[in-house]
Design a protein around this motif. Sequence first.
Motif, short mmCIF file in Angstrom:
data_model
loop_
_atom_site.label_atom_id
_atom_site.label_comp_id
_atom_site.label_asym_id
_atom_site.label_seq_id
_atom_site.Cartn_x
_atom_site.Cartn_y
_atom_site.Cartn_z
N LEU A 16 11.72 -43.34 19.90
CA LEU A 16 11.15 -42.05 20.38
C LEU A 16 9.77 -42.25 20.28
N GLN A 19 8.62 -44.53 23.33
CA GLN A 19 8.74 -43.78 24.65
C GLN A 19 7.38 -42.63 24.69
N ALA A 20 7.15 -42.19 23.70
CA ALA A 20 6.05 -41.23 23.67
C ALA A 20 4.76 -41.89 23.85
N LEU A 135 8.14 -37.31 26.61
CA LEU A 135 8.16 -37.50 25.08
C LEU A 135 6.66 -37.75 24.71
N ARG A 150 14.00 -33.53 20.34
CA ARG A 150 13.61 -34.69 20.77
C ARG A 150 14.85 -35.61 21.22
N THR A 154 16.06 -36.50 24.92
CA THR A 154 16.21 -38.18 25.24
C THR A 154 17.74 -38.31 25.72
N THR A 334 11.19 -26.99 25.88
CA THR A 334 11.72 -28.43 26.01
C THR A 334 12.15 -28.40 27.55
#
Length: 397
Positions: A16, A19-20, A135, A150, A154, A334
């Motif tokens: 995570l 990717q963020a 993200l 999150r 994903t 989201t």
Amino acid sequence: MVLLRVKPLSALRQFLHGQASSGLVLMAAAALAMLIANSSLGPDYEHLLHGYIGPLSLHHWINDGLMAIFFLLVGLEIKREVMDGQLSTWPRRVLPGIAAAGGMAIPALIYLAFNNGATARGWAIPAATDIAFALGVIALLGNRVPISLRVFLTALAIIDDLGAVVIIAFFYTAQLFLIDLGGAAAVSALLFAMNRFGVRRLLPYLLVGALLWVLVLRSGIHATLAGVILAFTIPLQGTPGKPDAEEDSPLHRLEHLLHMPVGFLIVPIFGLANAGVPVLGLQAEAFTAPVTIGVGLGLLLGKVVGVFGTSMIAIKLGLADMPAHAGRLQMLGTALLCGIGFTMSLFITLLAFSGDPLLQSEAKIGILAGSLLSGLLGYLLLRIAKGDTKGSVSEPA
């Protein structure tokens, strides 16, 4: 029991976070591309991209070569999550699967409501979610967003990517050359046989995979799909009897090896090469063209209706549970972030409107506008939404 959960927890946090962070780099690359394209450097920018290096232009090396490595990583993530991750059981697949299906179908229908004839070919452009960008926005919110959301995002984006791969294979394939296609099939069979007979070294897979890329490129199928085929043949299991065999498997090693260069080099280069739209040179009609409106509204409205609407219906009917510690407004926020469709949407634009720079520019304007508005609204809503953010990654999504 505690020791057994440390590694999955760390792996997911690393995924995570990576990717963020790469999403933030991609944002900077896209902004830089827009600045260059609309400055005095614009003509040099185009000339450089279309200059040839060997048999392909730089633009093609980026979109057909580097992006094959991106799709290799996408394929590895899909296989890992389906076989041994957040999508490994049907209860875990239900909510992100339903949300992803709605999030692909509704944007496509909105696009088709504004487009027919030749421009209808772009129906899949607003159907994709850019996981790195989404993200990246969530990273700016810190612990305001529960980890379960999150993980949900994903998983949804991974299913979304799988859908995009299928769409590219079936709807955006040019003329087929049967000899090369047959060669690609034979090489693919060899890769699966290597997996079947227990080959655990990465180098043989990568060498045969390079040959597969050449054959797929020549066959008429888009070359990036070679990366997905190769990914599905990489073994998920390590050497039997070896300590930490699972974590040392070829798939885990290759995925770990690719995350940094793909996230911080390949995808930003793709954004830099494709996000530049010379808006100052376009007619005013381009900003209200059916393609622009269809893509923009498909991302902004279609994703919200598709993702949030189908999720709430599934939860209401008892088909799935709400992500732990998440409220409805957080789910809505989201869903808005799912309207950030940058990388895959740009990629499909190039396939859908190959050879038509005007339609490409209109689609890119729609992508940038829809993604920007979706990101801003999603960020603001998640910032003010209330929810229990004490969840942890060990909780089911």
